[in-house]
Design a protein around this motif. Structure first.
Motif, short mmCIF file in Angstrom:
data_model
loop_
_atom_site.label_atom_id
_atom_site.label_comp_id
_atom_site.label_asym_id
_atom_site.label_seq_id
_atom_site.Cartn_x
_atom_site.Cartn_y
_atom_site.Cartn_z
N ARG A 189 83.29 49.05 59.62
CA ARG A 189 84.38 49.73 59.11
C ARG A 189 84.05 49.93 57.53
NH1 ARG A 189 89.92 46.70 61.02
NH2 ARG A 189 90.55 47.46 59.10
N PHE A 190 84.41 50.90 57.17
CA PHE A 190 84.10 51.44 55.76
C PHE A 190 85.22 51.38 54.57
CE2 PHE A 190 80.04 52.08 57.27
CZ PHE A 190 80.10 52.78 58.46
N ASP A 191 85.99 50.20 54.87
CA ASP A 191 87.21 50.40 53.83
C ASP A 191 87.32 49.01 52.94
OD1 ASP A 191 87.51 48.32 55.87
OD2 ASP A 191 89.29 49.09 56.62
N GLN A 192 86.01 48.06 52.82
CA GLN A 192 86.06 47.20 52.11
C GLN A 192 85.29 47.02 50.86
OE1 GLN A 192 84.37 47.50 54.95
NE2 GLN A 192 82.63 46.21 54.74
N GLY A 193 84.51 47.96 50.42
CA GLY A 193 83.63 48.27 49.43
C GLY A 193 83.78 48.66 48.21
N GLY A 194 84.49 49.60 48.10
CA GLY A 194 84.85 50.11 46.57
C GLY A 194 85.78 50.80 46.23
N ALA A 195 86.00 51.27 45.18
CA ALA A 195 87.15 52.32 44.92
C ALA A 195 86.80 53.65 45.08
CB ALA A 195 87.59 52.34 43.27
N ASN A 196 87.84 54.35 45.43
CA ASN A 196 87.69 55.98 45.80
C ASN A 196 86.72 56.59 44.79
OD1 ASN A 196 88.17 58.15 47.60
ND2 ASN A 196 89.67 58.76 45.94
N GLY A 197 85.69 57.23 45.36
CA GLY A 197 84.97 57.98 44.57
C GLY A 197 83.63 57.32 43.87
N THR A 198 83.70 55.91 44.18
CA THR A 198 82.44 55.16 43.10
C THR A 198 81.20 55.19 44.20
OG1 THR A 198 83.32 53.15 44.26
CG2 THR A 198 84.13 53.84 42.17
N PRO A 199 80.18 55.36 43.60
CA PRO A 199 78.96 55.29 44.38
C PRO A 199 78.82 53.81 45.17
CG PRO A 199 78.30 55.84 42.14
CD PRO A 199 80.04 55.34 42.02
N PHE A 200 78.25 54.05 46.49
CA PHE A 200 77.84 52.82 47.32
C PHE A 200 76.61 52.34 46.44
CE2 PHE A 200 78.21 51.12 51.34
CZ PHE A 200 77.01 50.22 51.58
N ALA A 201 76.53 50.96 46.03
CA ALA A 201 75.41 50.47 45.16
C ALA A 201 74.33 50.05 46.20
CB ALA A 201 76.01 49.10 44.45
N SER A 202 73.30 50.12 45.73
CA SER A 202 72.21 49.53 46.59
C SER A 202 72.17 48.03 46.91
CB SER A 202 70.79 49.94 45.75
OG SER A 202 70.90 49.15 44.45
N SER A 203 73.01 47.37 46.10
CA SER A 203 73.22 45.92 46.39
C SER A 203 74.28 45.79 47.55
CB SER A 203 73.50 45.02 45.07
OG SER A 203 74.87 45.78 44.71
#
Length: 195
Positions: free
Chosen positions: A11-25
């Motif tokens: 599920r892709f709902d736990q990682g970051g604020a809307n519009g922020t890049p998906f970090a390599s870490s």
């Protein structure tokens, strides 16, 4: 809800604020408990926003978020997610088949010239490496991919053409969830088929 027998669930709902890049870490945890976490891979030269977090989601989707893949060709750019080489899912042969459930949204500016044959899900390797055999099997063909296009299939691919709004599947098992040529949001989990 996790269905019994599920081999991977993201599920892709736990990682970051809307519009922020998906970090390599960052990674997307496999909620099935099998350790098939997803990590980002970026095509060299791609912009920082090639893969971003999004609040966009279908109302029937269990997660309330997604990822936006901003990719294309001419020149090739974008990002994708992949399991680690040692992930349990990579060794699965799915001898009894499988089911993939996904919510994928194609943007209004989707273009076959820039985004055609974008992979929604694929498995690296050849059919021969995966143990696929039979009279009509080419051991060098890709194991499988679910791709979307509105153009005829390239002669070097063994795939079924879909439309710009739906994906066609020839996959036996997944390895990555999206390719650099995709441009949209997605979320999915895989499990053996119900019979």
């Amino acid at each position: 809800m996790l269905v019994p027998g599920t081999l991977a669930y993201w599920r892709f709902d736990q990682g970051g604020a809307n519009g922020t890049p998906f970090a390599s870490s960052q990674s997307v945890r496999d909620r099935s408990g099998h350790g098939n976490d997803l990590s980002p891979a970026v095509v060299p030269g791609s912009a920082a926003d090639a893969l971003t977090w999004s609040n966009d989601h279908h109302p029937d989707q269990p997660g309330h978020g997604s990822l936006r893949f901003a990719g294309g060709r001419n020149p090739l750019h974008g990002a994708y997610l992949t399991t680690a080489a040692a992930a349990v899912l990579n060794k699965e042969t799915f001898t009894r088949g499988y089911t993939v459930e996904a919510f994928v949204k194609f943007p209004l500016d989707w273009d076959a010239g820039n985004n055609g044959w974008m992979s929604v899900i694929s498995r690296r390797g050849s059919a021969g490496q995966a143990g696929k055999q039979g009279r009509n099997t080419d051991p060098q063909e890709p194991v499988g991919a679910s791709a979307a296009t509105n153009t005829p299939a390239p002669s070097t691919r063994s795939s079924t053409a879909g439309s710009a709004t739906s994906a066609s599947s020839t996959a036996r098992s997944p390895r990555t969830s999206s390719s650099p040529r995709s441009n949209g949001t997605s979320g999915w989990g895989g499990r053996p088929p119900t019979r």
